[in-house]
Design an enzyme around this catalytic site. Structure first.
Site, PDB file in Angstrom:
ATOM      1  N   TYR A  53     123.814  45.912  83.187  1.00  0.00           N
ATOM      2  CA  TYR A  53     124.950  46.378  82.378  1.00  0.00           C
ATOM      3  C   TYR A  53     125.490  45.216  81.549  1.00  0.00           C
ATOM      4  O   TYR A  53     126.412  44.503  81.918  1.00  0.00           O
ATOM      5  CB  TYR A  53     126.038  47.002  83.261  1.00  0.00           C
ATOM      6  CG  TYR A  53     125.598  48.271  83.962  1.00  0.00           C
ATOM      7  CD1 TYR A  53     124.438  48.946  83.562  1.00  0.00           C
ATOM      8  CD2 TYR A  53     126.320  48.809  85.007  1.00  0.00           C
ATOM      9  CE1 TYR A  53     124.019  50.099  84.199  1.00  0.00           C
ATOM     10  CE2 TYR A  53     125.906  49.966  85.651  1.00  0.00           C
ATOM     11  CZ  TYR A  53     124.758  50.606  85.249  1.00  0.00           C
ATOM     12  OH  TYR A  53     124.348  51.743  85.885  1.00  0.00           O
ATOM     13  N   SER A 208     126.485  59.459  85.396  1.00  0.00           N
ATOM     14  CA  SER A 208     126.963  60.229  84.226  1.00  0.00           C
ATOM     15  C   SER A 208     127.457  61.607  84.669  1.00  0.00           C
ATOM     16  O   SER A 208     127.042  62.634  84.107  1.00  0.00           O
ATOM     17  CB  SER A 208     125.871  60.347  83.154  1.00  0.00           C
ATOM     18  OG  SER A 208     125.595  59.102  82.568  1.00  0.00           O
ATOM     19  N   GLY A 217     134.354  63.228  77.045  1.00  0.00           N
ATOM     20  CA  GLY A 217     135.603  63.795  76.518  1.00  0.00           C
ATOM     21  C   GLY A 217     135.448  65.242  76.076  1.00  0.00           C
ATOM     22  O   GLY A 217     136.408  66.008  76.055  1.00  0.00           O
TER      23      GLY A 217
HETATM   24  N1  LIG Z   1     121.399  54.666  87.910  1.00  0.00           N
HETATM   25  C1  LIG Z   1     121.310  54.836  86.605  1.00  0.00           C
HETATM   26  O1  LIG Z   1     120.214  54.835  86.024  1.00  0.00           O
HETATM   27  C2  LIG Z   1     122.566  55.041  85.829  1.00  0.00           C
HETATM   28  C3  LIG Z   1     122.518  55.473  84.488  1.00  0.00           C
HETATM   29  C4  LIG Z   1     123.725  55.675  83.809  1.00  0.00           C
HETATM   30  C5  LIG Z   1     124.931  55.430  84.467  1.00  0.00           C
HETATM   31  N2  LIG Z   1     124.947  54.966  85.758  1.00  0.00           N
HETATM   32  C6  LIG Z   1     126.210  54.721  86.490  1.00  0.00           C
HETATM   33  O2  LIG Z   1     126.971  55.901  86.509  1.00  0.00           O
HETATM   34  C7  LIG Z   1     128.266  55.636  85.989  1.00  0.00           C
HETATM   35  C8  LIG Z   1     128.828  56.862  85.315  1.00  0.00           C
HETATM   36  O3  LIG Z   1     128.029  57.246  84.216  1.00  0.00           O
HETATM   37  P1  LIG Z   1     128.486  57.033  82.695  1.00  0.00           P
HETATM   38  O4  LIG Z   1     129.530  56.005  82.647  1.00  0.00           O
HETATM   39  O5  LIG Z   1     127.234  56.844  81.936  1.00  0.00           O
HETATM   40  O6  LIG Z   1     129.012  58.455  82.253  1.00  0.00           O
HETATM   41  P2  LIG Z   1     130.206  59.414  82.704  1.00  0.00           P
HETATM   42  O7  LIG Z   1     130.816  58.953  83.959  1.00  0.00           O
HETATM   43  O8  LIG Z   1     129.692  60.802  82.645  1.00  0.00           O
HETATM   44  O9  LIG Z   1     131.203  59.233  81.484  1.00  0.00           O
HETATM   45  C9  LIG Z   1     131.897  58.034  81.286  1.00  0.00           C
HETATM   46  C10 LIG Z   1     133.044  58.282  80.355  1.00  0.00           C
HETATM   47  O10 LIG Z   1     133.852  59.305  80.888  1.00  0.00           O
HETATM   48  C11 LIG Z   1     135.160  59.120  80.464  1.00  0.00           C
HETATM   49  N3  LIG Z   1     136.010  59.656  81.544  1.00  0.00           N
HETATM   50  C12 LIG Z   1     136.010  59.292  82.837  1.00  0.00           C
HETATM   51  N4  LIG Z   1     136.883  60.029  83.550  1.00  0.00           N
HETATM   52  C13 LIG Z   1     137.459  60.886  82.664  1.00  0.00           C
HETATM   53  C14 LIG Z   1     138.453  61.887  82.779  1.00  0.00           C
HETATM   54  N5  LIG Z   1     139.004  62.163  83.961  1.00  0.00           N
HETATM   55  N6  LIG Z   1     138.803  62.561  81.656  1.00  0.00           N
HETATM   56  C15 LIG Z   1     138.223  62.286  80.453  1.00  0.00           C
HETATM   57  N7  LIG Z   1     137.264  61.345  80.290  1.00  0.00           N
HETATM   58  C16 LIG Z   1     136.891  60.649  81.385  1.00  0.00           C
HETATM   59  C17 LIG Z   1     135.358  57.633  80.299  1.00  0.00           C
HETATM   60  O11 LIG Z   1     136.141  57.414  79.150  1.00  0.00           O
HETATM   61  P3  LIG Z   1     136.876  56.041  78.816  1.00  0.00           P
HETATM   62  O12 LIG Z   1     135.764  55.075  78.465  1.00  0.00           O
HETATM   63  O13 LIG Z   1     137.739  56.405  77.655  1.00  0.00           O
HETATM   64  O14 LIG Z   1     137.605  55.582  80.039  1.00  0.00           O
HETATM   65  C18 LIG Z   1     133.946  57.087  80.193  1.00  0.00           C
HETATM   66  O15 LIG Z   1     133.655  56.454  78.981  1.00  0.00           O
HETATM   67  C19 LIG Z   1     128.029  54.459  85.042  1.00  0.00           C
HETATM   68  O16 LIG Z   1     129.223  53.818  84.692  1.00  0.00           O
HETATM   69  C20 LIG Z   1     127.084  53.635  85.848  1.00  0.00           C
HETATM   70  O17 LIG Z   1     127.786  52.918  86.839  1.00  0.00           O
HETATM   71  C21 LIG Z   1     123.779  54.797  86.439  1.00  0.00           C
END
Ligand SMILES: NC(=O)c1ccc[n+]([C@@H]2O[C@H](COP(=O)([O-])OP(=O)(O)OC[C@H]3O[C@@H](n4cnc5c(N)ncnc54)[C@H](OP(=O)(O)O)[C@@H]3O)[C@@H](O)[C@H]2O)c1
Length: 287
Positions: A53, A208, A217
């Site tokens: 990251y 995600s 959003g």
């Molecule tokens: N293992 C893998 O291959 C892999 C791949 C991708 C991700 N991941 C992990 O999974 C985590 C989560 O996935 P992601 O970050 O890609 O996507 P996600 O959690 O689906 O979406 C992240 C976004 O959601 C918004 N958000 C969070 N809570 C919210 C709420 N209650 N209301 C409105 N918007 C909200 C945030 O906005 P703001 O930025 O405005 O706060 C953030 O930018 C990652 O951070 C990472 O740690 C792992």
């Protein structure tokens, strides 16, 4: 916050994903630190990160270092926070993501993660993504070595299919504690892995869970059922989505990403939202 279990460790039922604070579009460090502190204040005790990251080639582990800094500046007790990092993915700096699941790389990567996190033992170490050039069992066997030498406390895998989950469990002699796969209202094809984790008693960490950075959003615009339940309960469709996946199985621990305190504070309240059987059925039926 209600608790769930990873291996023998209790964590808040909703974790924090660190990725949005370190990849393209990331906020400044001050906002990231405030976001991590707000998560801990809200009862979050699982923080997910990875050495990959980061954006530029010369800042591998940007997110691990950020989390270490946030924990050291928190000002309260952080002993119950489980930091879950990963190795096996790389970002060469041109925007792409590559993989290296070779034992040599994984052994070097874990040593670097230990340094950046400033710990003697990593709470949860996850093999990030299968490398088609390396037999899966060879990559996973490194996690067993790391458990044996005490460099990691718990071992998990990510982006694995049911066969790989079974193989990892065999190679690790039953010590696999978590599987992190993509799962959200928009992406449901990890249902077989979720069900297998439920059967085996292994934590399932949806990544995600809100549809991903830049799309989270709009979750309510794409999935009307989540907006309807949210409006009826006076909560966001995002919180409903997390409550829905939590209700699917006691092994589910979503890790929504955040780059602002407000969003993780909202998400952290999902475990308190108990859905009725009718609400759950309506949400589960959407696609
Ligand atoms: N293992 C893998 O291959 C892999 C791949 C991708 C991700 N991941 C992990 O999974 C985590 C989560 O996935 P992601 O970050 O890609 O996507 P996600 O959690 O689906 O979406 C992240 C976004 O959601 C918004 N958000 C969070 N809570 C919210 C709420 N209650 N209301 C409105 N918007 C909200 C945030 O906005 P703001 O930025 O405005 O706060 C953030 O930018 C990652 O951070 C990472 O740690 C792992």
């Amino acid at each position: 916050m209600k608790q769930r279990t990873i291996g023998n460790v209790q964590v808040g039922a909703v974790g924090l994903g660190g990725m949005p604070m370190s990849i393209e579009g990331r906020p400044d460090e001050d906002r990231s630190i405030r976001t991590i502190h707000a998560a801990i204040d809200a009862g979050v005790t699982l923080i997910d990160t990875a050495d990959a990251y980061h954006i530029h080639a010369n800042e591998v582990g940007h997110n691990e270092a950020l989390i270490a800094k946030a924990l050291s500046t928190y000002g309260g007790d952080t002993s119950r926070v489980l930091v879950a990092t990963k190795g096996g993915h790389l970002r060469p700096g041109d925007g792409s993501w590559t993989v290296d699941g070779s034992p040599k790389h994984l052994r070097e990567a874990v040593d670097q993660s230990l340094k950046r996190l400033g710990v003697d033992t990593i709470g949860l170490y996850q093999f990030h993504r299968p490398d088609p050039r390396v037999p899966y069992g060879e990559s996973v066997a490194v996690l067993g070595e790391l458990l044996d030498t005490g460099k990691i406390r718990l071992a998990g895998i990510s982006n694995a299919n049911p066969d790989q989950i079974r193989e990892a469990q065999r190679v690790l002699g039953g010590r696999l504690v978590s599987v992190q796969n993509q799962f959200s209202p928009a992406f449901r094809s990890s249902e077989p892995e979720l069900r297998l984790c439920d059967e085996l008693g292994i934590a399932f960490l949806p990544w995600s869970p809100l549809g991903g950075i830049g799309r989270a959003g709009q979750l309510g615009d794409r999935f009307d059922a989540f907006t309807k339940v949210g409006s009826a309960r006076g909560v966001s469709p995002q919180r409903v989505a997390l409550a829905w996946m939590l209700a699917k199985s006691p092994v589910v621990i979503p890790i929504p990403g955040a780059s602002r305190p407000e969003t993780i504070i909202d998400s952290a309240q999902a475990p308190e939202l108990a859905l009725s059987a009718d609400e759950f059925a309506a949400l589960d039926a959407t696609s």
